[in-house]
Design an enzyme around this catalytic site. Structure first.
Site, mmCIF file in Angstrom:
data_model
loop_
_atom_site.group_PDB
_atom_site.id
_atom_site.type_symbol
_atom_site.label_atom_id
_atom_site.label_comp_id
_atom_site.label_asym_id
_atom_site.label_seq_id
_atom_site.Cartn_x
_atom_site.Cartn_y
_atom_site.Cartn_z
ATOM 1 N N HIS A 102 -5.757 2.771 0.982
ATOM 2 C CA HIS A 102 -5.028 3.894 1.578
ATOM 3 C C HIS A 102 -5.771 4.528 2.764
ATOM 4 O O HIS A 102 -5.190 4.782 3.809
ATOM 5 C CB HIS A 102 -4.767 4.979 0.534
ATOM 6 C CG HIS A 102 -4.212 4.450 -0.761
ATOM 7 N ND1 HIS A 102 -3.258 3.472 -0.801
ATOM 8 C CD2 HIS A 102 -4.480 4.761 -2.064
ATOM 9 C CE1 HIS A 102 -2.955 3.207 -2.073
ATOM 10 N NE2 HIS A 102 -3.690 3.970 -2.850
ATOM 11 N N ASP A 130 0.910 -1.139 0.000
ATOM 12 C CA ASP A 130 0.000 0.000 0.000
ATOM 13 C C ASP A 130 0.949 1.188 0.000
ATOM 14 O O ASP A 130 1.597 1.462 1.023
ATOM 15 C CB ASP A 130 -0.885 0.013 1.244
ATOM 16 C CG ASP A 130 -1.887 1.157 1.171
ATOM 17 O OD1 ASP A 130 -1.471 2.287 0.828
ATOM 18 O OD2 ASP A 130 -3.080 0.942 1.433
ATOM 19 N N HIS A 131 1.069 1.867 -1.111
ATOM 20 C CA HIS A 131 2.183 2.816 -1.213
ATOM 21 C C HIS A 131 2.049 3.981 -0.223
ATOM 22 O O HIS A 131 3.021 4.656 0.062
ATOM 23 C CB HIS A 131 2.376 3.302 -2.660
ATOM 24 C CG HIS A 131 1.435 4.365 -3.107
ATOM 25 N ND1 HIS A 131 0.183 4.095 -3.596
ATOM 26 C CD2 HIS A 131 1.551 5.709 -3.150
ATOM 27 C CE1 HIS A 131 -0.417 5.225 -3.917
ATOM 28 N NE2 HIS A 131 0.380 6.233 -3.651
HETATM 29 C C1 BG6 Z 1 -3.589 4.954 -6.340
HETATM 30 C C2 BG6 Z 1 -4.927 5.082 -6.991
HETATM 31 O O1 BG6 Z 1 -3.552 3.823 -5.504
HETATM 32 O O2 BG6 Z 1 -3.318 6.110 -5.567
HETATM 33 C C3 BG6 Z 1 -4.992 6.342 -7.845
HETATM 34 O O3 BG6 Z 1 -5.167 3.942 -7.812
HETATM 35 C C4 BG6 Z 1 -4.594 7.552 -7.035
HETATM 36 O O4 BG6 Z 1 -6.310 6.517 -8.367
HETATM 37 C C5 BG6 Z 1 -3.266 7.303 -6.321
HETATM 38 O O5 BG6 Z 1 -4.471 8.644 -7.931
HETATM 39 C C6 BG6 Z 1 -2.957 8.438 -5.365
HETATM 40 O O6 BG6 Z 1 -1.651 8.295 -4.884
HETATM 41 P P1 BG6 Z 1 -0.824 9.563 -4.386
HETATM 42 O O7 BG6 Z 1 0.439 8.991 -3.861
HETATM 43 O O8 BG6 Z 1 -0.634 10.446 -5.603
HETATM 44 O O9 BG6 Z 1 -1.659 10.239 -3.361
#
Ligand code: BG6
Length: 489
Positions: free
Chosen positions: A240, A177-178
């Site tokens: 997230h 989960d990044h």
């Molecule tokens: C991803 C989603 O997991 O997270 C995208 O699939 C979203 O739709 C993105 O834009 C948002 O990531 P960050 O790091 O830009 O907030």
């Protein structure tokens, strides 16, 4: 669990968007900082017909596009780590050749091992794992890292998890989960558990409600099929936002290790009360303007009508002792007015105000305290406190809210902001699972999200429209205002 630092990293989907935008740039940046194991070889694989040189050219172009020049270091050194094997992962053919390439890239040392990163369509997960097993690439010294989406509901997610579990034990599975790789998200743990101030007040006695906002200005970004099948709830809340909620609401773990942290998170996820349809709002953007730019509506971008939500707001409850009666308001959406991820902790009013009635002009201005934790783009922590407005107080004491603010970049000058994947890739290589999501967490997340989707279906909920550049449909404002709460803006 076998401990080792991987000496080979095998990237499936190596020519894809994630690889070009995030994975290769993260690896190159780590290399530039001398953080990759010296002997680490990176093998890319995908359908594209490339050889080593072609892959290196593609990587160079991606680095030039997506990694700032000052973080690239010696690109030549990094690119030398790369090799490539073309593969159609949907059939077993080719996996043996891939295994030979992987073996050839290794140092031959008994201490090394292989880390595999799957960033392909989920439909390829099963066949890929079968191919890896067939080629003997699933042994004790092999780790498997999976990118979302891990299924579209609990059932499909369990199928993927079962397929992976048939070849890899849980202690060798790394689910990304990044958001957990973001420095500011990890800082939540430091804020809560490295300071004595917060823990005694971190409960329903003192906290009135919590808001979690993940707002984006982008629209569909060409991800037509994926996004339209997913929607905001599954794309952002299931993973997230629930991870953020878990970090805010969890009990103090006994240590900062993978089991202790994940044990506490999963308890929170399991304590989430099923949300009723009336506690949720869904929206879909129409044409409007974001940052002064006219943008098309979702259905125009998609090229057809759709009932997929691009916005959702949910009033969530964590049914446990600590959080009894404290709503967690969540909202996320595309084409909102600004890109911001933040957590607002709203405290209760003081139980008795000694200043009440002391100001003839009606009220002293006394406000309850709040703590605003900025995750992105601003990494600020702001505690709003009450202070006396200077003056002789002839009409009585007047108070005003003043911010006590820490700007993280100023507090840590000279430290550069890293891509979330840098931390996660390094942990994968080293074998630290603390910032990866365990199976029971993913499944608890799906369970809660599936129940919401079932509610929407049962009540025929379809998204309300909002003009791009607004904070979702007006019903989202009403959801909070019904409780006397305003969203933080
Ligand atoms: C991803 C989603 O997991 O997270 C995208 O699939 C979203 O739709 C993105 O834009 C948002 O990531 P960050 O790091 O830009 O907030």
């Amino acid at each position: 669990m076998t401990e080792f630092a991987a000496d080979r990293l095998l990237l499936f989907g190596a020519t894809g968007d994630l690889s070009r935008r995030k994975l290769l740039p993260s690896l190159c940046a780590l290399d530039a900082d001398g953080l990759l194991p010296e002997n680490l070889a990176i093998i890319g694989t995908a359908r594209s017909d490339l050889d080593d040189a072609g892959f290196r050219d593609m990587a160079r172009a991606a680095l030039e596009e997506f990694l700032p020049a000052e973080r690239r270091g010696s690109m030549a050194t990094f690119v030398n780590r790369l090799s490539y094997q073309q593969l159609d992962a949907s059939t077993l053919d080719g996996f043996e050749t891939l295994a030979q390439k992987v073996a050839a890239a290794g140092t031959g040392s008994d201490n090394g091992g292989l880390a595999i990163f799957l960033s392909t369509a989920p439909s390829l997960f099963g066949p890929t794992i079968a191919g890896l097993e067939h080629a003997g690439l699933t042994g004790e010294r092999v780790r498997m890292c999976l990118e979302k989406p891990l299924g579209t509901d609990l059932g499909t997610s369990a199928q993927i998890n079962d397929a992976v579990a048939a070849a890899f034990s849980e202690d060798r599975i790394f689910r990304i989960d990044h958001y957990l790789g973001k420095e500011t998200v990890q800082n939540l743990l430091a804020l809560r558990f490295a300071n004595i101030l917060f823990e005694p007040i971190w409960n329903s006695n003192v906290i009135e409600h919590v808001q979690i906002t993940v707002a984006e200005t982008v629209g569909l970004e060409g991800r037509v099929t994926f996004y339209d099948d997913a929607g905001a709830l599954r794309d952002m809340v299931q993973n997230h936002m629930l991870q953020l909620l878990a970090l805010v609401a969890m009990e103090p773990p006994t240590s900062f290790d993978a089991t202790a942290v994940r044990d506490e998170k999963v308890k929170v996820l399991r304590a989430l009360r099923p949300a009723s349809a009336s506690e949720t709002v869904t929206g879909q953007y129409r044409a409007g303007a974001v940052n002064g730019q006219a943008v098309a509506g979702y259905d125009e971008e998609l090229g057809k009508e759709s009932a997929t939500e691009t916005f959702t707001a949910i009033k969530a409850h964590v049914d446990n002792w600590r959080w009894k009666g404290v709503p967690f308001y969540l909202r996320t959406g595309k084409r909102l007015p600004e890109r911001v991820t933040e957590i607002l902790v709203q405290f209760r009013c003081v139980p008795h105000s000694i200043f009440e009635g002391s100001n003839a002009n009606g009220g002293t201005g006394l406000q309850p305290n709040s703590l605003l934790i900025g995750i992105q783009p601003d990494e600020d922590i702001t505690l709003s406190l009450m202070a006396k407005v200077p003056g002789l107080d002839e009409d009585g004491v007047r108070l005003r809210e003043v911010p006590l603010q820490i700007k993280m970049p100023d507090a840590f000058v000279g430290q550069h902001r890293r891509i979330a994947y840098e931390r996660l890739l390094l942990d994968l290589i080293k074998g630290d699972q603390t910032l990866f999501v365990r199976r029971d967490e993913v499944e608890a997340q799906w369970e809660w999200v599936d129940a919401i989707r079932a509610e929407w279906e049962a009540h025929g909920v379809t998204p309300k429209t909002y003009a791009a550049g607004n904070w979702g449909p007006s019903a989202a404002i009403a959801l909070a205002e019904r409780d006397g709460v305003s969203w933080h803006e």
